[in-house]
Design a protein around this motif. Structure first.
Motif, short mmCIF file in Angstrom:
data_model
loop_
_atom_site.label_atom_id
_atom_site.label_comp_id
_atom_site.label_asym_id
_atom_site.label_seq_id
_atom_site.Cartn_x
_atom_site.Cartn_y
_atom_site.Cartn_z
N ILE A 104 -2.60 11.69 22.23
CA ILE A 104 -3.92 12.16 22.67
C ILE A 104 -4.23 13.47 21.96
O ILE A 104 -3.48 14.45 22.09
N PHE A 105 -5.33 13.49 21.23
CA PHE A 105 -5.77 14.70 20.54
C PHE A 105 -6.94 15.31 21.31
O PHE A 105 -8.01 14.71 21.40
N ASN A 106 -6.72 16.49 21.87
CA ASN A 106 -7.77 17.27 22.51
C ASN A 106 -8.38 18.16 21.43
O ASN A 106 -7.82 19.19 21.08
N ARG A 107 -9.52 17.74 20.89
CA ARG A 107 -10.06 18.18 19.61
C ARG A 107 -9.13 17.64 18.52
O ARG A 107 -8.05 17.12 18.81
N SER A 108 -9.54 17.78 17.26
CA SER A 108 -8.78 17.09 16.22
C SER A 108 -9.24 17.55 14.85
O SER A 108 -9.93 18.56 14.71
N TYR A 109 -8.86 16.76 13.84
CA TYR A 109 -9.31 16.98 12.47
C TYR A 109 -10.83 16.91 12.36
O TYR A 109 -11.41 17.39 11.37
#
Length: 293
Positions: free
Chosen positions: A123-128
């Motif tokens: 799970i990416f909380n915000r990301s690229y």
């Protein structure tokens, strides 16, 4: 839960997103608070079941990306949707402002490092995606702070086109290696965001969530809407779709996200563990040994 089609929130390149037309609120899909809690528990159990099955099969992983403006509810959604899932099967990573080490690499490098193993949900909380959102609204980050070769920042339109292409290629690569990516944009209205920011100010126990910079960023509301709309249209694909989730009602939002996660897990060609009669009989011989110890 009332029947509803999650495809209405799905963007996979077949249709163009017009963010101004996308709803930030829909009719409740739960009857009352008790019903909501029951549905949330039911979803959590199902996510846990499918993650466990994915872990046992050990061929696939799932990447879930959460993007949103401030106060849209990313943290709470992740917490509520995945509460009840075996912690060993979930990896949550929150991306903050890039560190000096991260700035010394390409913009995707820090995300590659945090990808999940097979059998787990990452799970990416915000990301690229921050690198085609915040940097598009504030291009001075690229021209002054990110140590890019000067020739790359002379044509920012071309730079963003190249970044969209790099993201599509990354997600395609991950998909073909058993790691599909689903992406959630939690779509909150400007009024609802204002109410939530004020609530953080008025409640001393929530002051820690408030940052003065959030108020300044509201001046760029329209710019962020344009950046998200372009980003989603440029990177939505059949295999790695975006879901634009109405976020003005947090309960609705969490239930919709939970259902989509379950649907995406069910799409994976995961074989159920098959009973092995020979192994079962061999294991029975160990019971008296354990009992005698």
């Amino acid at each position: 839960m009332k029947d509803f089609d999650t495809d209405r929130f799905r963007y996979d390149g077949d249709k163009e997103l017009k963010l101004k037309k996308a709803p930030s609120k829909i009719d409740d899909i739960y009857e009352d608070d008790m019903h909501y809690e029951a549905l949330l528990r039911q979803q959590a159990e199902e996510i846990d079941k499918w993650q466990e099955r994915m872990f046992a099969y050990n061929r696939y992983g799932l990447v879930a990306v959460f993007q949103a403006l401030d106060a849209a509810g990313k943290d709470g959604t992740i917490q509520h949707v995945f509460t009840g899932t075996n912690p060993a099967g979930v990896r949550v990573y929150s991306f903050k402002r890039p560190t000096d080490q991260e700035l010394d690499h390409d913009f995707l490098w820090r995300s590659w490092r945090e990808l999940p193993e097979r059998g787990t949900i990452g799970i990416f909380n915000r990301s690229y995606y921050e690198e085609v959102l915040v940097t598009k609204v504030h291009p001075e980050i690229l021209t002054q702070s990110q140590r890019l070769p000067e020739k790359l920042t002379q044509d920012l339109d071309k730079l963003f086109e190249q970044r969209y292409e790099a993201i599509r290629s990354m997600e395609k690569f991950l998909y073909h290696n058993g790691f599909p990516t689903i992406k959630f944009y939690l779509h909150v209205s400007k009024k609802e965001q204002a109410d939530r920011l004020i609530a953080r100010i008025e409640d001393p126990e929530k002051n820690w969530k408030f940052e003065e910079g959030d108020v300044k960023e509201r001046d760029f509301w329209d710019d962020y809407q344009d950046a998200y709309e372009t980003c989603i249209n440029e990177t939505a694909t059949e295999k790695c779709p975006w879901y634009v989730i109405p976020a003005d009602d947090k309960k609705n939002m969490r239930l919709i996200v939970g259902r989509i996660v379950i649907e995406e897990l069910k799409k994976l060609p995961i074989a159920e563990p098959q009973p092995d009669d020979k192994r079962f009989k061999e294991l029975q011989k160990l019971i008296p040994i354990i009992q005698a110890q």
